[in-house]
Motif scaffolding. Structure first.
Motif, PDB file in Angstrom:
ATOM      1  N   THR A  13      -1.181   1.752   1.111  1.00  0.00           N
ATOM      2  CA  THR A  13      -0.738   3.145   0.997  1.00  0.00           C
ATOM      3  C   THR A  13      -1.880   4.105   0.721  1.00  0.00           C
ATOM      4  O   THR A  13      -1.703   5.319   0.811  1.00  0.00           O
ATOM      5  CB  THR A  13       0.311   3.310  -0.123  1.00  0.00           C
ATOM      6  N   ILE A  31      11.586  -4.833  -3.727  1.00  0.00           N
ATOM      7  CA  ILE A  31      11.107  -5.965  -2.931  1.00  0.00           C
ATOM      8  C   ILE A  31      12.289  -6.836  -2.562  1.00  0.00           C
ATOM      9  O   ILE A  31      13.011  -7.326  -3.443  1.00  0.00           O
ATOM     10  CB  ILE A  31      10.053  -6.797  -3.687  1.00  0.00           C
ATOM     11  N   ASN A  32      12.515  -6.981  -1.283  1.00  0.00           N
ATOM     12  CA  ASN A  32      13.635  -7.790  -0.770  1.00  0.00           C
ATOM     13  C   ASN A  32      14.961  -7.394  -1.403  1.00  0.00           C
ATOM     14  O   ASN A  32      15.793  -8.238  -1.759  1.00  0.00           O
ATOM     15  CB  ASN A  32      13.360  -9.284  -1.007  1.00  0.00           C
ATOM     16  N   ASP A  47       7.670 -10.623   2.777  1.00  0.00           N
ATOM     17  CA  ASP A  47       8.459  -9.811   1.840  1.00  0.00           C
ATOM     18  C   ASP A  47       8.611  -8.397   2.365  1.00  0.00           C
ATOM     19  O   ASP A  47       7.683  -7.828   2.946  1.00  0.00           O
ATOM     20  CB  ASP A  47       7.788  -9.760   0.461  1.00  0.00           C
ATOM     21  N   GLU A  48       9.788  -7.809   2.136  1.00  0.00           N
ATOM     22  CA  GLU A  48      10.018  -6.409   2.486  1.00  0.00           C
ATOM     23  C   GLU A  48       9.795  -5.551   1.243  1.00  0.00           C
ATOM     24  O   GLU A  48      10.488  -5.710   0.234  1.00  0.00           O
ATOM     25  CB  GLU A  48      11.440  -6.201   3.008  1.00  0.00           C
ATOM     26  N   VAL A  49       8.814  -4.668   1.328  1.00  0.00           N
ATOM     27  CA  VAL A  49       8.461  -3.798   0.203  1.00  0.00           C
ATOM     28  C   VAL A  49       8.822  -2.364   0.561  1.00  0.00           C
ATOM     29  O   VAL A  49       8.384  -1.850   1.601  1.00  0.00           O
ATOM     30  CB  VAL A  49       6.959  -3.903  -0.135  1.00  0.00           C
ATOM     31  N   VAL A  50       9.613  -1.728  -0.306  1.00  0.00           N
ATOM     32  CA  VAL A  50      10.052  -0.353  -0.075  1.00  0.00           C
ATOM     33  C   VAL A  50       9.655   0.498  -1.276  1.00  0.00           C
ATOM     34  O   VAL A  50       9.894   0.107  -2.423  1.00  0.00           O
ATOM     35  CB  VAL A  50      11.583  -0.290   0.138  1.00  0.00           C
ATOM     36  N   LYS A  54      10.871   4.207   1.571  1.00  0.00           N
ATOM     37  CA  LYS A  54      10.058   4.001   2.777  1.00  0.00           C
ATOM     38  C   LYS A  54       9.484   2.588   2.786  1.00  0.00           C
ATOM     39  O   LYS A  54       8.845   2.155   1.818  1.00  0.00           O
ATOM     40  CB  LYS A  54       8.915   5.018   2.825  1.00  0.00           C
ATOM     41  N   LYS A  55       9.700   1.870   3.882  1.00  0.00           N
ATOM     42  CA  LYS A  55       9.169   0.516   4.006  1.00  0.00           C
ATOM     43  C   LYS A  55       7.655   0.565   4.154  1.00  0.00           C
ATOM     44  O   LYS A  55       7.120   1.356   4.932  1.00  0.00           O
ATOM     45  CB  LYS A  55       9.794  -0.190   5.219  1.00  0.00           C
ATOM     46  N   ILE A  56       6.959  -0.289   3.410  1.00  0.00           N
ATOM     47  CA  ILE A  56       5.502  -0.360   3.456  1.00  0.00           C
ATOM     48  C   ILE A  56       5.097  -1.599   4.244  1.00  0.00           C
ATOM     49  O   ILE A  56       5.413  -2.726   3.863  1.00  0.00           O
ATOM     50  CB  ILE A  56       4.892  -0.423   2.030  1.00  0.00           C
ATOM     51  N   ASN A  57       4.402  -1.372   5.349  1.00  0.00           N
ATOM     52  CA  ASN A  57       3.939  -2.480   6.179  1.00  0.00           C
ATOM     53  C   ASN A  57       2.550  -2.918   5.749  1.00  0.00           C
ATOM     54  O   ASN A  57       1.698  -2.086   5.443  1.00  0.00           O
ATOM     55  CB  ASN A  57       3.898  -2.072   7.649  1.00  0.00           C
ATOM     56  N   SER A  58       2.345  -4.218   5.727  1.00  0.00           N
ATOM     57  CA  SER A  58       1.021  -4.746   5.430  1.00  0.00           C
ATOM     58  C   SER A  58       0.069  -4.403   6.557  1.00  0.00           C
ATOM     59  O   SER A  58       0.422  -4.480   7.734  1.00  0.00           O
ATOM     60  CB  SER A  58       1.087  -6.265   5.262  1.00  0.00           C
TER      61      SER A  58
END
Length: 241
Positions: A13, A31-32, A47-50, A54-58
Motif C-alpha cells: 500500500t 483477513i479471510n 489470504d484475502e486482505v481487505v 478495499k482488497k489489497i493485492n500482493s
C-alpha cells in the motif's frame, strides 16, 4: 511468502510499518472475512486482505509494465555471467519490489531506446511473436553515401543464411549527405540483429541504432537511462501496431 501483517501492508500500500500498525489496531483490516486487530498476525499466500473495504493485492501477484530508454553499454538480460552490466540494473528498485520482471524482446549491447519490462508472460508473448505483427520503429544513422540504388536494395532486403529474408516492413530517409545518412526503419518479425546484419551486408557502419516506438507506444522525451511505469491500458498501446 508468509509476511507479518504490517510488513504486507507496507509493501503493498506504500504506507509505513508504523502507520500500518495503527491501521491494524483500529480494526480496519479483515483477513479471510475475519476482522484483525492483533499486530502479531501473519499473511499467508492466498489470504484475502481487505483494508477499509478495499482488497489489497500482493505485489507478487500484480502485473507491472515498465518503459525504459535503454542507453548503450548494457545487455538485455536478467543477469550476466560475464560481468556485463544488464538492463535490470536500471530498474533495480522495481525489480526488488515486484517478482519475476524480465525485459521483453531485446536491444543489443550498443543499441538504445525503447525497451519494455513486465512480469506478464501473455503480454510479452503477444509483443514478440511474429504472428501478432507488432511494428517496432528504429532510427538508424550510418556512415556512407546512400544512393538511390543502394536505398532500393536495402528496401528490397537480403537473404541471410538461416535467418532467411531480412527485409524492413517500411523504410524512409530522414536526411542524408555525401558521407552520412539517417533512416526510419519499421520491423515486425524481430529477427536477431536484423538491422545491423542488413547494413553490414552493404558495408555500412551504423553509428546510432535507436528504437523509438513499439506499436503505438512512443519513447518521446524519456531521458536515456530513465524509466516510466505504465498502466495496463497504456501498455496495450504497444500491441496496436
Amino acid at each position: 511468502m508468509t509476511l507479518r501483517l504490517n510488513k504486507f501492508l507496507a509493501m503493498n500500500t506504500g504506507t509505513s510499518r508504523r502507520n500500518a500498525d495503527e491501521i491494524i489496531k483500529s480494526g480496519k483490516v479483515i483477513i479471510n472475512g475475519e476482522k484483525i486487530n492483533n499486530l502479531a498476525v501473519f499473511v499467508n499466500p492466498g489470504d484475502e486482505v481487505v483494508v477499509n473495504g478495499k482488497k489489497i493485492n500482493s505485489k507478487e501477484d500484480q502485473k507491472i509494465y515498465i518503459m525504459l530508454n535503454k542507453p548503450q553499454g548494457y545487455i538485455t538480460a536478467v543477469k550476466s555471467d560475464d560481468g556485463f552490466r544488464t538492463v535490470m540494473e536500471l530498474i533495480k528498485r522495481e525489480a526488488l519490489k515486484y517478482k519475476h520482471i524480465f525485459p521483453v524482446g531485446r536491444l543489443d549491447f550498443m543499441s538504445e531506446g525503447l525497451l519494455l519490462f513486465t512480469n506478464d508472460g501473455d503480454f510479452a508473448y503477444k509483443l514478440t511473436h511474429p504472428k501478432f505483427n507488432v511494428t517496432k520503429t528504429y532510427i538508424v544513422e550510418a556512415k556512407g553515401e546512400l544512393t538511390d540504388d543502394l536505398f532500393n536494395r536495402i528496401k528490397k532486403g537480403i537473404k541471410f543464411g538461416e535467418a532467411g529474408l531480412l527485409k524492413p516492413k517500411n523504410i524512409k530517409v530522414i536526411r542524408k549527405t555525401l558521407t552520412r545518412f539517417m533512416l526510419s526503419v519499421d520491423l515486425t518479425n524481430g529477427k536477431n540483429r536484423e538491422i545491423r546484419r542488413l547494413m553490414e551486408f552493404f558495408n555500412l557502419k551504423i553509428t546510432i541504432l535507436k528504437r523509438v516506438s513499439i506499436g503505438k507506444l512512443y519513447l518521446e522525451d524519456l531521458p536515456s537511462g530513465h524509466y516510466r511505469i505504465l498502466n495496463a491500458g497504456i501498455a496495450e498501446l504497444s500491441l496496436g501496431g
